[in-house]
Every structure is written in C-alpha cells, then in structure tokens.
Write a protein that holds these residues in place. Sequence first.
Motif, short mmCIF file in Angstrom:
data_model
loop_
_atom_site.label_atom_id
_atom_site.label_comp_id
_atom_site.label_asym_id
_atom_site.label_seq_id
_atom_site.Cartn_x
_atom_site.Cartn_y
_atom_site.Cartn_z
N LEU A 132 -11.16 -15.91 -2.23
CA LEU A 132 -10.64 -15.62 -0.89
C LEU A 132 -10.31 -14.14 -0.74
N LEU A 133 -9.69 -13.57 -1.81
CA LEU A 133 -9.32 -12.16 -1.74
C LEU A 133 -10.55 -11.28 -1.63
N GLU A 134 -11.59 -11.65 -2.39
CA GLU A 134 -12.85 -10.89 -2.30
C GLU A 134 -13.37 -10.92 -0.86
N THR A 135 -13.30 -12.11 -0.28
CA THR A 135 -13.78 -12.25 1.10
C THR A 135 -12.99 -11.37 2.04
N MET A 136 -11.66 -11.36 1.86
CA MET A 136 -10.82 -10.57 2.76
C MET A 136 -11.12 -9.09 2.59
N ALA A 160 1.24 -10.00 -7.81
CA ALA A 160 0.71 -8.65 -8.03
C ALA A 160 -0.82 -8.65 -8.01
N TYR A 161 -1.40 -9.73 -8.53
CA TYR A 161 -2.86 -9.79 -8.57
C TYR A 161 -3.43 -9.77 -7.16
N SER A 162 -2.87 -10.59 -6.29
CA SER A 162 -3.35 -10.61 -4.91
C SER A 162 -3.14 -9.25 -4.26
N ALA A 163 -1.97 -8.67 -4.52
CA ALA A 163 -1.63 -7.40 -3.89
C ALA A 163 -2.59 -6.29 -4.31
N SER A 164 -3.15 -6.42 -5.51
CA SER A 164 -4.01 -5.35 -6.01
C SER A 164 -5.28 -5.19 -5.19
N TYR A 165 -5.57 -6.15 -4.33
CA TYR A 165 -6.75 -6.03 -3.46
C TYR A 165 -6.48 -5.15 -2.24
N CYS A 166 -5.20 -4.83 -1.99
CA CYS A 166 -4.86 -4.04 -0.82
C CYS A 166 -5.12 -2.55 -1.08
N GLN A 167 -5.08 -1.79 0.03
CA GLN A 167 -5.22 -0.34 -0.11
C GLN A 167 -3.86 0.30 -0.26
N ARG A 168 -2.89 -0.34 0.33
CA ARG A 168 -1.57 0.26 0.36
C ARG A 168 -0.57 -0.89 0.27
N ILE A 169 0.52 -0.64 -0.46
CA ILE A 169 1.52 -1.69 -0.59
C ILE A 169 2.89 -1.14 -0.23
N ILE A 170 3.59 -1.90 0.59
CA ILE A 170 4.94 -1.51 0.99
C ILE A 170 5.90 -2.45 0.27
N PHE A 171 6.82 -1.87 -0.49
CA PHE A 171 7.81 -2.68 -1.21
C PHE A 171 9.11 -2.71 -0.42
N ILE A 172 9.65 -3.88 -0.30
CA ILE A 172 10.92 -4.02 0.41
C ILE A 172 11.95 -4.58 -0.54
N GLN A 173 13.16 -4.09 -0.41
CA GLN A 173 14.24 -4.69 -1.17
C GLN A 173 15.50 -4.67 -0.32
N ASP A 174 16.19 -5.78 -0.29
CA ASP A 174 17.43 -5.91 0.48
C ASP A 174 17.26 -5.44 1.93
N GLY A 175 16.14 -5.72 2.48
CA GLY A 175 15.93 -5.41 3.89
C GLY A 175 15.54 -3.97 4.17
N LYS A 176 15.37 -3.18 3.11
CA LYS A 176 15.01 -1.78 3.35
C LYS A 176 13.68 -1.48 2.69
N LEU A 177 12.99 -0.44 3.22
CA LEU A 177 11.78 0.02 2.56
C LEU A 177 12.18 0.64 1.23
#
Lengths: 612, 253
Positions: free
Chosen positions: B185-189, B207-224
């Motif tokens: 599915l990730l390949e298809t996306m 993390a494996y799924s996320a590695s298919y993205c170009q950019r990742i935004i990490f959030i913690q406690d409601g903040k970037l």
Amino acid sequence: MLLKLSLAGMKGKLKDYFVLLSGLVMTISVFYMFQTLSWNTEFIKSNAMIRNIQLVFIVGSVLLSVVTILYMLYTNSFLLSLRQKQFGMYMMLGAKKKSIKKIMFVETMVIGCASLVIGITVGIGLAFIVGYLLAGQLNITLEGYQSFYLPAVLATFIFFIVVFLCTALINHIKLSRVQVLQLIYSDVHPDDMPIQKKKNSWLILLGLISLSLGYVSLIFMEKLREIGLFAAPTFTTLGTYLLFIGYLPVIVNRMQANKRWTSKGVTSFTFAQLNFRIQGLTKILATVAMLIALGAGAISAGLAFKNSASQMAEMMGAYDVIIKNPNAEEKALLKNIHFTEENQYRFKEDPDYTYYLRDDLENQRPLLLVSDGRKPKFKRVTEDLPEGKISLSEVKNPEVGQQLSDEWDRALWNLRTNYRVFKQMIVLDSETYHEIQGQEKLMYIGKSDKFTDYLHEWQGIDKLALEKDPILTADDLTSKYSFYNMYSSFTSGTMFMGFFLGIAFLAMMASCLMFKILSGASKDTSRYQMLRKIGVRRSALSTSIYKELFIIFLFPAMVGLAHVLIGMNMFSFIILNPYYRIWVPIIIFLIIYCLYYVITVKLYKQIVLPKE
Amino acid sequence: MGSPVVEVRNVQKVYGKKGGNQFKALNDVTFSMQEGEFVGIMGPSGSGKTTLLNVISTLDQVTSGEIKIDNVDITDMGQDELSDFRSQKLGFIFQDFNLLENMTIAENIALPLYLQGTPAKNIDAKVVTVAKRLGIEELLQKYPAEISGGQKQRSAAARALVHEPTVILGDEPTGALDSKNATSLLETMKDLNDRQNVSIMMVTHDAYSASYCQRIIFIQDGKLHKEIHRSATRELFYKEILDVLAQLGTKNA
C-alpha cells in the motif's frame, strides 16, 4: 457477587433495557386486552351479531399467539446480544459457565416477570381507558364488560410464563454451545455479506397459491362457513409470510438495480442499506402486515357495523317521518329539518277503518321503496286508484273488500305510526268521504335530505308521539328512528369489539416494528458516521433515513390494506354493504401509521446521527 | 513544488470547559504543506496527532487559529459547507478501512462521485480507471466481506482518489495490515505521489510507514517538536526517524 455483577451490567445499558422492557410490556398488555374479550364469553355472546363469534376469537387467539411468540424470539435474541460481551469477560476472569447460565436464566425470568406484572397492569389500565372512552364515544353501555377479568389475567400469566421459560431454555442452550472468545468478540462482527438473492420461485409460487386460497375463502366466507373461518386466516397468514420472505428481497434488489434511481447522491447508499437490511426484516414485516390487516380490519368492521344501522334504517321505507296530526311542538321540530319531500293527506277514522281522500293521494303520489337488497331505490306510485263513486257498504264488506292495486296497497300500508293499531285503509272519492262522520285529521309524511343528520329531531318526534298516545310504548312505534335505534343497540357491542381489538392490534404493530428497527440501529451507527466523514451532509443522511424507512413501512401497509379490502367481504352476509365509507377507517389508519413512521424516524435518527 | 495546499496557522484546540479541567490537545501549531508533498505526522500516543488530522479534515473544530485548504479558510464554515468541502476536496483513508459492507467495491468507490452528482454515464469509467491504478479491477463486483484486508485498504484508497481531491488524508492507513500488504500500500501511495503529484498527509506511529514520506512533522504534547526532510535513501531516513523517536522516548522517561 454474580448478582451484583449482573445488576451492574444491566445499569450500563439502561436505554437498551428500556427499549426491551417497553416492547415486552406492550405485547403483554395487548395480549391481555385481547383475552379480556376472548374469555368473557357471556359478554361476547350477548353483544355480538356474529353467530360464530367464539370461533372468531379462538382463531384470533391462535394468530395473536403466533405473532407474540415470533416477537418474543426477537426480543430474546436482543437480550442475549446485550449481555454476551460482559458474560465473556466474566468467564475470562474466571466465572464458571454454570454460573453465567444461571445469571442469564435468572435475568430472563426477572425481566419476564417484571414485564409481565407491568404489562398486565398496563393492560388492565388500557382495557379500562379504551373501554371507557369507546363507550362514551359510541354512546353505548357495556353490560358485562370487565377491564379487570381474572380468567384473562390467568391466561396471560400462564401463556407468558411458558414463553419466558422457553426463551430462558433457548438462551441456556445457546450459551452452552458458545466459546469464551466468541462471547468476548460478539460485538465485533465480521463484515456481514448481503446474501445473494436466489430467485425463490417456488416460495413465491407457494405464497401466491396460499394467498389466493386465503382470499377465496374470505370472499366466499358465507358459503364455506366454518371451513372458511379456519382456511381464511391460515392461508392468508401463510401466504403473507411466504411472499414477504420470497418476494420482498427480489423487489428491493430490482429497485437497487435501477441505476437511474440509485446513482444520485446518497440514494445509492439508501438502497444498498435497504437491500442489506431487508433479509432480516422480511418476517417482521410480514407480521406487521398481518397486524395491520387485523387492526385496520377490526376497526373497519366496527365502523361498518356502526354505519349499517343507518343503512338498515334507509331500507325501512321511503319516508323518514310519519306523524298523525302534527301538533305545535312537532311542527317546531319539523322546522329544523330540511325536507326534500313533504306530503299531507287528509283522513277520517272510525273504530275499524281509516278513510283516505282519493284526491289527496292522487295529487301527492307517495314514493315507494324498491330495493335490490343492497341499496335503497325509490319509485313513485304510478298505478291507478279506484275510479268513480265508491259505495261504502261495498268496500266495507270483508268478502268483497276494496281492490287496491299492489303499489297503492303498500303505499297506504306505510302510512302507519305504530304496530298496536291495525285498521283497514279505504280510499274514497270526495263525495263519499265527506259523508263519513268524525273529525278530519292529517297524516304528515316527510323525507329529509339525510336521515342521520337529524337523529336528535327524530328522537324528539318519537318522544312526542308517545306522549300523544299514552297507550303506546317505545316498542310499538314503527318509525324509522325507532328501528334505527334498536338496530344500533344490536350492533354497538360488535362495533365496540371491533374498535377495541383494532386499537390493540395497531398498538402491537407499532411496538413490533419500532422494536425491530431500533434494536438494530446501533449496528448501523458506524455506517452513518463513515458517510459523515467522507462528506455527506447531515440533511442528506436524514433524507436517506426517511426514504429507507418509508419503503420499509410501505410494504406492510400495502399488503395489510389489501387484506382489509378483500377481507371485508367476510361481513357481507351480515352487513348490507361492508364497504360503505371504507375510506374512513383507512384514512384513520393511515394518519396513525404516518405519525408512527415519523416517530420511528426521529428515534432512529437520534441513535445513528448523534448531535454534533 | 507548487502552492501550499494546507496551511495551519497558530492552531489551538482546547478540550474541557473554561475554568474547569482544561486540556490543550494542540498548542499553537503552525506549518504548511505544498502541493504534491507526502507529509507524515508522528508523535507518541496522546501527543495530539489525531486531533491535528481531525481539525485538518474538518471533522473537528479548532478553538483558535486558522486552517486553509486550497486557499479556503475552513475554520469559519458551517456544517453543511464543511460536508460539501470534505466530499469535494478531501479523500480519506482510515485505519479500519470504513468501507460500507452493504455495497459492492465498485459502489463504495463510486460513492464520492454520486455525492457530487457526477452524471451516471461518467461514473463507471472513472471507477474502472482508479481501480486499475490500484490493481483492484477484478474485485469491483465483490462485497467487502469477500476480500482481504489489504484489498480493502486499496479499495478505500481508490475511494479516496476517485474524485481527484486536493489532498488525501490517511489516519494510520497501514495500522490494520500485515507487513506485506502495508508495504504494498505504501509503495502505491508513494507511486501516486511521485507520478501523479497527489498530495498526501498521513498520521502514523510506525517509523517504517513514515519512512515513505518526504517530510515528517513530529508533535509532542500538542506542540510541533521537530521537522525532518528526507534527503537520502529511505533506509537512512528510517534510521533518522528512529533517532528522533528515541529522543522523544528518553525525554518522556
């Protein structure tokens, strides 16, 4: 401890238990209402115009029992589904299956007994209120009718205790078979599959045959008698169930296949949802159709009996009122009435004969009733009166007598006001008439535009007639009103039974369909939520629900009404025209049904479309 | 890179009543996403990533701040407008597929088109096209109960794509799939993103799924918390993601 757990578990699903309990209470109270009449043989025998009324009630009891048992099976599987997950959890935590089964058994019986007590109480209350209101509305006194009737209480009690024991047993067996894991995951259903419709041709054929047999026995009830009384309900019921099971899914499937309808907006979902649900609904919809047929049929029959009194009165004679020498009070009452025809004939009396003046009769030829047995028709007298001078001694001679033509004989015969005094009537030419000694009197006859519009006036006139002639009693009067009144008192008991049972059956129908739709609603919630997420307007979802439930409501109504329309034939041997104003009960039924449809939609929406 | 498709500015989401026990699920979040990007949102449980996706997907409303999708401000729209907006501009892929089991796969995929009032004659062609793209054209006449989890998620993806939305939003789309189906599915996306320039935003904790993205935004406690871009191979990016997650983990502990 287990009891505590059980109670705690029930508390969490109070709303569902409320739906369950109210469904049970409704069924029990309707069953009880039916039994109050069914067991009160004295009342029904003395109040019914149908000779085999006992048999009608036996057949009715059997039908109602079948419907009730079916309904109880539904409620029971609903009860089990409410508890399964918790039972699984208890077992996982170490509860023994034996104790789980015990809880379930006790719970079924407790709910059963509670609903039984409440149901019978409600039933007594309803029987009282409905009886009281109907008696008031219909202006009748119900002798022997008892809203609290011990045999009925016992019958209801025994019937439902047996049914509850059976359902408890069923639950017991079901629980013995399932595994812990099945219980825990009981609310995680694998995706249900819409069943591929095979054309159940033989089911449909069988259904058609038995429905036709049922209809034939309804139509020829008079000839078939007892056989018809058993054949009609058996075959009609069987046919209804078979057709709903076999044919309804096919119809819905066809509707869905019609792309012109289903490719616009959310309609595709509406029909998919309908198609998906219909398999599980066929039996309950057939039950609803039967209850509609019984309920609307009973009310129609009641109204037909009510109307039959005025129709029978119409068949009595051409004129609504006949007054000998109207006095001032009577004239005052007559003034309130709109007459289409009024005639007055002079006459003289002696102890043996009444003498009419030929000219008066000739100038105001009266109407005669000529009927084909169903509808009153009128014809003016055309035959000739005896001509020339009439010798009194000749006509008074009983051996020769006066040879009046047939029509005139009948017309004069109608100019009577009571059964008590019989005098031969003689028509005289004016010369001979004036030779007769005695005071000249007037015979007044009138035909109003509508007999039933002036019941109050007719009653007053009858009362005055009795006052004028103290030797007469009410039974002696031959007036149309007195006949109407007598016939009404015959029919009122039957009418009461019709209305009473009609209300009971419609209440049961309401509770049945509502229960089925609402108990399944929580499973539909996720589908509606998903549609919300992908961007279906709330209003569109609401429309979809209206449409879907409309179609669900439509089928049983159509079939039920068809049954009523055919079934009214059954009464043709006792009522002149059972179809007279049949649209009145049908419209009343439709209004109730529509109201009830709107309520169901509202309740369903509250479950599947939570407020945002 | 094109113009921004999603712009999130100073968004706050507060649960609970004023003066009561308040909880800030999102606290002053600002970021934007360009057309044709494949963005992942990550963070530990309770960090607010699902809340963020919910407010972007217009299913939930922000307490303050502004969200623009395709240059349209969605924060002051009414419920009906939002429904229409969702049905036209957004495509959804959920963790538990959310296919309607009472409709065939073809009908499920066609649903967004029905909702937009697309003429019936155009619908079939579009459904077949998108089904081919996702390799599920043999399944079109089946019901969801008859196909596997991976096939269901592909069908859900087809439904998300069929009306050519501005952005596709995925909420743990691989969460219920085994590794083979997830990869497929990730390949298809990724393929959709690379070749057809489809903008995708996906929430995941994997993390494996996320590695298919170009950019990742990490959030913690409601903040970037952090933002990382993929610059080299997917394997390296995967390690980089794991590092950030480890960092987040130790900080928590």
